[in-house]
Design an enzyme around this catalytic site. Structure first.
Site, PDB file in Angstrom:
ATOM      1  N   LYS A  44     -36.485  -9.126 -33.216  1.00 35.07           N
ATOM      2  CA  LYS A  44     -37.059  -8.664 -31.968  1.00 35.07           C
ATOM      3  C   LYS A  44     -38.350  -9.395 -31.653  1.00 35.07           C
ATOM      4  O   LYS A  44     -38.793  -9.445 -30.512  1.00 35.07           O
ATOM      5  CB  LYS A  44     -37.374  -7.161 -32.057  1.00 35.07           C
ATOM      6  CG  LYS A  44     -36.193  -6.285 -32.319  1.00 35.07           C
ATOM      7  CD  LYS A  44     -36.693  -4.817 -32.485  1.00 35.07           C
ATOM      8  CE  LYS A  44     -35.603  -3.949 -33.013  1.00 35.07           C
ATOM      9  NZ  LYS A  44     -36.123  -2.606 -33.379  1.00 35.07           N
ATOM     10  N   GLY A  45     -38.989  -9.940 -32.686  1.00 35.75           N
ATOM     11  CA  GLY A  45     -40.347 -10.458 -32.541  1.00 35.75           C
ATOM     12  C   GLY A  45     -40.548 -11.511 -31.471  1.00 35.75           C
ATOM     13  O   GLY A  45     -41.629 -11.642 -30.926  1.00 35.75           O
ATOM     14  N   GLU A 100     -39.238 -18.931 -31.853  1.00 37.14           N
ATOM     15  CA  GLU A 100     -39.641 -18.011 -32.936  1.00 37.14           C
ATOM     16  C   GLU A 100     -41.041 -17.473 -32.684  1.00 37.14           C
ATOM     17  O   GLU A 100     -41.895 -18.164 -32.130  1.00 37.14           O
ATOM     18  CB  GLU A 100     -39.638 -18.762 -34.280  1.00 37.14           C
ATOM     19  CG  GLU A 100     -38.350 -18.624 -35.073  1.00 37.14           C
ATOM     20  CD  GLU A 100     -38.208 -17.271 -35.779  1.00 37.14           C
ATOM     21  OE1 GLU A 100     -38.841 -16.280 -35.324  1.00 37.14           O
ATOM     22  OE2 GLU A 100     -37.469 -17.204 -36.763  1.00 37.14           O
ATOM     23  N   ASP A 101     -41.271 -16.263 -33.133  1.00 36.93           N
ATOM     24  CA  ASP A 101     -42.614 -15.701 -33.082  1.00 36.93           C
ATOM     25  C   ASP A 101     -43.484 -16.302 -34.182  1.00 36.93           C
ATOM     26  O   ASP A 101     -44.604 -16.736 -33.940  1.00 36.93           O
ATOM     27  CB  ASP A 101     -42.567 -14.168 -33.215  1.00 36.93           C
ATOM     28  CG  ASP A 101     -41.690 -13.685 -34.373  1.00 36.93           C
ATOM     29  OD1 ASP A 101     -41.069 -14.530 -35.076  1.00 36.93           O
ATOM     30  OD2 ASP A 101     -41.620 -12.463 -34.586  1.00 36.93           O
ATOM     31  N   ASP A 104     -42.878 -18.047 -41.571  1.00 40.12           N
ATOM     32  CA  ASP A 104     -43.632 -17.627 -42.752  1.00 40.12           C
ATOM     33  C   ASP A 104     -43.129 -18.447 -43.952  1.00 40.12           C
ATOM     34  O   ASP A 104     -43.557 -19.583 -44.136  1.00 40.12           O
ATOM     35  CB  ASP A 104     -43.421 -16.116 -42.898  1.00 40.12           C
ATOM     36  CG  ASP A 104     -44.213 -15.477 -44.017  1.00 40.12           C
ATOM     37  OD1 ASP A 104     -45.279 -15.988 -44.360  1.00 40.12           O
ATOM     38  OD2 ASP A 104     -43.768 -14.445 -44.544  1.00 40.12           O
ATOM     39  N   LYS A 132     -47.419 -19.863 -40.463  1.00 42.71           N
ATOM     40  CA  LYS A 132     -48.178 -19.556 -41.693  1.00 42.71           C
ATOM     41  C   LYS A 132     -47.774 -20.589 -42.731  1.00 42.71           C
ATOM     42  O   LYS A 132     -47.040 -20.304 -43.674  1.00 42.71           O
ATOM     43  CB  LYS A 132     -47.770 -18.170 -42.213  1.00 42.71           C
ATOM     44  CG  LYS A 132     -48.528 -17.017 -41.636  1.00 42.71           C
ATOM     45  CD  LYS A 132     -48.338 -15.813 -42.552  1.00 42.71           C
ATOM     46  CE  LYS A 132     -48.147 -14.563 -41.753  1.00 42.71           C
ATOM     47  NZ  LYS A 132     -47.818 -13.405 -42.602  1.00 42.71           N
ATOM     48  N   PHE A 153     -51.269 -10.822 -42.564  1.00 43.39           N
ATOM     49  CA  PHE A 153     -50.191 -10.151 -41.837  1.00 43.39           C
ATOM     50  C   PHE A 153     -50.664  -9.840 -40.430  1.00 43.39           C
ATOM     51  O   PHE A 153     -51.667  -9.160 -40.238  1.00 43.39           O
ATOM     52  CB  PHE A 153     -49.735  -8.875 -42.548  1.00 43.39           C
ATOM     53  CG  PHE A 153     -48.394  -8.415 -42.055  1.00 43.39           C
ATOM     54  CD1 PHE A 153     -47.227  -8.945 -42.585  1.00 43.39           C
ATOM     55  CD2 PHE A 153     -48.303  -7.487 -41.039  1.00 43.39           C
ATOM     56  CE1 PHE A 153     -45.984  -8.550 -42.098  1.00 43.39           C
ATOM     57  CE2 PHE A 153     -47.059  -7.076 -40.544  1.00 43.39           C
ATOM     58  CZ  PHE A 153     -45.900  -7.612 -41.083  1.00 43.39           C
ATOM     59  N   VAL A 154     -49.944 -10.361 -39.446  1.00 47.63           N
ATOM     60  CA  VAL A 154     -50.381 -10.205 -38.059  1.00 47.63           C
ATOM     61  C   VAL A 154     -49.389  -9.381 -37.237  1.00 47.63           C
ATOM     62  O   VAL A 154     -48.195  -9.346 -37.537  1.00 47.63           O
ATOM     63  CB  VAL A 154     -50.613 -11.580 -37.383  1.00 47.63           C
ATOM     64  CG1 VAL A 154     -51.823 -12.285 -37.973  1.00 47.63           C
ATOM     65  CG2 VAL A 154     -49.375 -12.470 -37.482  1.00 47.63           C
ATOM     66  N   ASP A 160     -44.432  -6.948 -35.212  1.00 48.72           N
ATOM     67  CA  ASP A 160     -44.613  -5.544 -35.571  1.00 48.72           C
ATOM     68  C   ASP A 160     -44.999  -5.342 -37.025  1.00 48.72           C
ATOM     69  O   ASP A 160     -44.848  -6.218 -37.870  1.00 48.72           O
ATOM     70  CB  ASP A 160     -43.302  -4.780 -35.357  1.00 48.72           C
ATOM     71  CG  ASP A 160     -42.279  -5.066 -36.464  1.00 48.72           C
ATOM     72  OD1 ASP A 160     -42.039  -6.263 -36.746  1.00 48.72           O
ATOM     73  OD2 ASP A 160     -41.747  -4.116 -37.064  1.00 48.72           O
ATOM     74  N   ARG A 166     -45.931  -3.966 -31.318  1.00 47.21           N
ATOM     75  CA  ARG A 166     -45.305  -5.088 -30.603  1.00 47.21           C
ATOM     76  C   ARG A 166     -45.864  -5.258 -29.193  1.00 47.21           C
ATOM     77  O   ARG A 166     -45.840  -6.335 -28.621  1.00 47.21           O
ATOM     78  CB  ARG A 166     -43.784  -4.871 -30.477  1.00 47.21           C
ATOM     79  CG  ARG A 166     -43.027  -4.913 -31.789  1.00 47.21           C
ATOM     80  CD  ARG A 166     -41.520  -4.979 -31.496  1.00 47.21           C
ATOM     81  NE  ARG A 166     -40.693  -4.675 -32.663  1.00 47.21           N
ATOM     82  CZ  ARG A 166     -40.343  -5.561 -33.591  1.00 47.21           C
ATOM     83  NH1 ARG A 166     -40.762  -6.803 -33.499  1.00 47.21           N
ATOM     84  NH2 ARG A 166     -39.589  -5.209 -34.605  1.00 47.21           N
TER      85      ARG A 166
HETATM   86  P1  IMP Z   1     -39.632 -16.186 -42.992  1.00 50.46           P
HETATM   87  O1  IMP Z   1     -38.151 -16.214 -43.178  1.00 50.46           O
HETATM   88  O2  IMP Z   1     -40.344 -15.815 -44.258  1.00 50.46           O
HETATM   89  O3  IMP Z   1     -40.192 -17.436 -42.377  1.00 50.46           O
HETATM   90  O4  IMP Z   1     -39.894 -14.955 -42.071  1.00 50.46           O
HETATM   91  C1  IMP Z   1     -40.114 -15.030 -40.746  1.00 50.46           C
HETATM   92  C2  IMP Z   1     -40.040 -13.628 -40.165  1.00 50.46           C
HETATM   93  O5  IMP Z   1     -40.761 -12.678 -40.976  1.00 50.46           O
HETATM   94  C3  IMP Z   1     -40.717 -13.613 -38.819  1.00 50.46           C
HETATM   95  O6  IMP Z   1     -39.828 -13.986 -37.798  1.00 50.46           O
HETATM   96  C4  IMP Z   1     -41.189 -12.182 -38.735  1.00 50.46           C
HETATM   97  O7  IMP Z   1     -40.160 -11.372 -38.251  1.00 50.46           O
HETATM   98  C5  IMP Z   1     -41.515 -11.809 -40.155  1.00 50.46           C
HETATM   99  N1  IMP Z   1     -42.944 -12.008 -40.425  1.00 50.46           N
HETATM  100  C6  IMP Z   1     -43.511 -12.939 -41.231  1.00 50.46           C
HETATM  101  N2  IMP Z   1     -44.833 -12.842 -41.239  1.00 50.46           N
HETATM  102  C7  IMP Z   1     -45.138 -11.831 -40.398  1.00 50.46           C
HETATM  103  C8  IMP Z   1     -46.383 -11.260 -39.959  1.00 50.46           C
HETATM  104  O8  IMP Z   1     -47.500 -11.649 -40.337  1.00 50.46           O
HETATM  105  N3  IMP Z   1     -46.286 -10.223 -39.082  1.00 50.46           N
HETATM  106  C9  IMP Z   1     -45.096  -9.750 -38.621  1.00 50.46           C
HETATM  107  N4  IMP Z   1     -43.924 -10.261 -38.999  1.00 50.46           N
HETATM  108  C10 IMP Z   1     -43.937 -11.296 -39.876  1.00 50.46           C
HETATM  109 MG    MG Z   2     -39.010 -13.687 -36.071  1.00 51.14          MG
END
Ligand code: IMP
Ligand code: MG
Length: 188
Positions: A44-45, A100-101, A104, A132, A153-154, A160, A166
């Site tokens: 949803k982000g 993408e939002d 990470d 990140k 964590f944002v 969210d 959100r």
């Molecule tokens: P990744 O697979 O570890 O890159 O995860 C990415 C997803 O984790 C993002 O699309 C978010 O949904 C969630 N996520 C990672 N860091 C944060 C954060 O700081 N705040 C909120 N959601 C996060």
């Molecule tokens: Mg996402």
């Protein structure tokens, strides 16, 4: 220990708005006339960013959504990712731009890129509002990045914590890394 959540503004609504405009201009330049991009947002982000981005892109685009679930098995994502909502529009021969939002560990994006590549798009690129970078466990190329941020964590602007925050028009840091990320529950 208090379990109250404290928010500290990291990026104001104005900063986000300005950067989204710059990203839109950058994206516009990278797709020639006649090659209008097909934007795929990750729910949803990504919904707030997508909404602002399409209005800042000065050209016709098409949009679609996917939703993914990722399960963590400890302090890091296990990389077990499933599509809980697939594309509605086929992407073969389209110029696909993943919206993408935040990236990470990179697990989600890496998985999505593989999954989409197998469907033979004409091109496949990514824009992420936040990056990140220091958390990366998988190498992923991101063509357009809004802001590179520290390992905090944002929330806000679509992002969210346990489905809260959100709606905020800015991006804020939560005082502590939330435990929900380490429980093995879906993170989004
Ligand atoms: P990744 O697979 O570890 O890159 O995860 C990415 C997803 O984790 C993002 O699309 C978010 O949904 C969630 N996520 C990672 N860091 C944060 C954060 O700081 N705040 C909120 N959601 C996060
Ligand atoms: Mg996402």
């Amino acid at each position: 220990m208090s379990d109250e959540l404290t928010l500290t503004v990291l990026l104001t609504a104005d900063q986000v708005r300005d950067r989204v405009r710059e990203l839109a201009a950058e994206i516009n330049r990278s797709y020639p006339v006649g090659r209008d991009p097909h934007l795929v947002s990750v729910l949803k982000g990504g919904f707030v960013f997508l909404a602002d981005l399409v209005r800042a892109l000065d050209r016709p685009v098409t949009i679609d959504f996917v939703a993914v679930a990722s399960y963590g098995t400890g302090t890091r994502s296990s990389g077990v990712i499933t599509l809980t909502k697939d594309l509605e529009i086929g992407i073969a021969d389209r110029d696909v731009l993943i919206v993408e939002d935040i990236v990470d560990t990179g697990q989600t994006l890496s998985w999505l890129l593989d999954s989409f590549e197998a469907r033979h798009p004409r091109s496949l690129r990514t824009v992420s509002l936040l990056d990140k970078r220091s958390r990366r466990t998988v190498e992923v190329g991101i063509e357009h990045v809004g802001f590179t941020i520290e390992d905090r964590f944002v929330v806000g602007y679509g992002l969210d914590y346990a489905e809260q925050f959100r709606h905020l028009p800015y991006i804020a840091v939560l005082d502590q890394p939330p435990a929900v990320r380490d429980t093995g529950s879906p993170r989004r």
